[in-house]
Design a protein around this motif. Structure first.
Motif, PDB file in Angstrom:
ATOM      1  N   GLY A  73       0.770  -1.238   0.000  1.00  0.00           N
ATOM      2  CA  GLY A  73       0.000   0.000   0.000  1.00  0.00           C
ATOM      3  C   GLY A  73       0.801   1.287   0.000  1.00  0.00           C
ATOM      4  N   LEU A  74       2.112   1.235   0.225  1.00  0.00           N
ATOM      5  CA  LEU A  74       2.927   2.451   0.223  1.00  0.00           C
ATOM      6  C   LEU A  74       2.865   3.102  -1.151  1.00  0.00           C
ATOM      7  CD1 LEU A  74       5.835   3.576   1.999  1.00  0.00           C
ATOM      8  CD2 LEU A  74       6.377   3.234  -0.412  1.00  0.00           C
ATOM      9  N   GLU A  75       2.592   4.404  -1.174  1.00  0.00           N
ATOM     10  CA  GLU A  75       2.433   5.139  -2.434  1.00  0.00           C
ATOM     11  C   GLU A  75       3.540   6.173  -2.595  1.00  0.00           C
ATOM     12  OE1 GLU A  75      -1.500   6.726  -2.108  1.00  0.00           O
ATOM     13  OE2 GLU A  75      -2.424   4.761  -2.357  1.00  0.00           O
ATOM     14  N   ILE A  76       4.104   6.207  -3.798  1.00  0.00           N
ATOM     15  CA  ILE A  76       5.196   7.128  -4.116  1.00  0.00           C
ATOM     16  C   ILE A  76       4.809   7.957  -5.326  1.00  0.00           C
ATOM     17  CG2 ILE A  76       7.550   7.237  -5.050  1.00  0.00           C
ATOM     18  CD1 ILE A  76       8.247   4.858  -3.341  1.00  0.00           C
ATOM     19  N   LEU A  77       5.193   9.218  -5.296  1.00  0.00           N
ATOM     20  CA  LEU A  77       5.058  10.096  -6.448  1.00  0.00           C
ATOM     21  C   LEU A  77       6.452  10.531  -6.854  1.00  0.00           C
ATOM     22  CD1 LEU A  77       3.327  11.831  -8.416  1.00  0.00           C
ATOM     23  CD2 LEU A  77       3.470  13.653  -6.699  1.00  0.00           C
TER      24      LEU A  77
END
Length: 156
Positions: A73-77
């Motif tokens: 679930g970790l989200e990166i931009l």
């Protein structure tokens, strides 16, 4: 919830270059931490690679930003340049699509640094964890040169 399911993992640098503390990035949305925690990198070339394994959640139509998500679930931009949205995709070549699985180290996109500079655009690459408050995140923001093998953040 279910924090015991989360495993420690590292996030590598998506580009080679010189580290910039996020608070020093020339974009207040990022420098004030409004989008997430992370770092800036002044790139030495225009090749951007995936810092994690996971899925491409979005590729901006203007090709200047890509969203990634790990299975936990970790989200990166990853955002390339300051005000690059105004270029409407010119100078960028994207190699991935939304919904695509990606492995750490796979190429995401290429961008033309000289084209950005000739248009008076700061080419700083910004990488932030957008849902940082769901993780114990350690950001390594010591000023210096970065390679693709360098860990810039740890999370659990």
């Amino acid at each position: 919830m279910f924090n015991w399911l989360k495993k420690d993992f590292s996030i590598n640098s998506p580009v080679q270059g010189s580290l910039i503390k996020l608070r020093d990035v020339n974009d207040s949305t990022f420098s004030e931490g409004l989008i997430g925690k992370g770092i800036g990198i002044y790139p030495s070339n225009g090749k951007v690679f995936s810092p994690i394994s996971g899925e491409i959640t979005m590729v901006f139509p203007t090709k200047h930003a890509i969203g990634l998500k790990r299975k936990d679930g970790l989200e990166i931009l990853i955002h390339i340049g300051i005000d690059t949205v105004n270029l409407e995709g010119e100078g960028f070549t994207v190699h991935v699509n939304s919904g695509q699985s990606i492995e750490k180290g796979e190429k995401l996109l290429d961008f033309d640094i000289e084209f950005l500079k000739s248009n008076n655009i700061d080419p700083t690459v910004i990488i932030v964890v957008t849902n940082w408050n769901d993780y114990e995140l350690s950001v390594y923001d010591e000023i210096g040169s970065l390679s693709l093998e360098d860990v810039i953040m740890d999370a659990k």
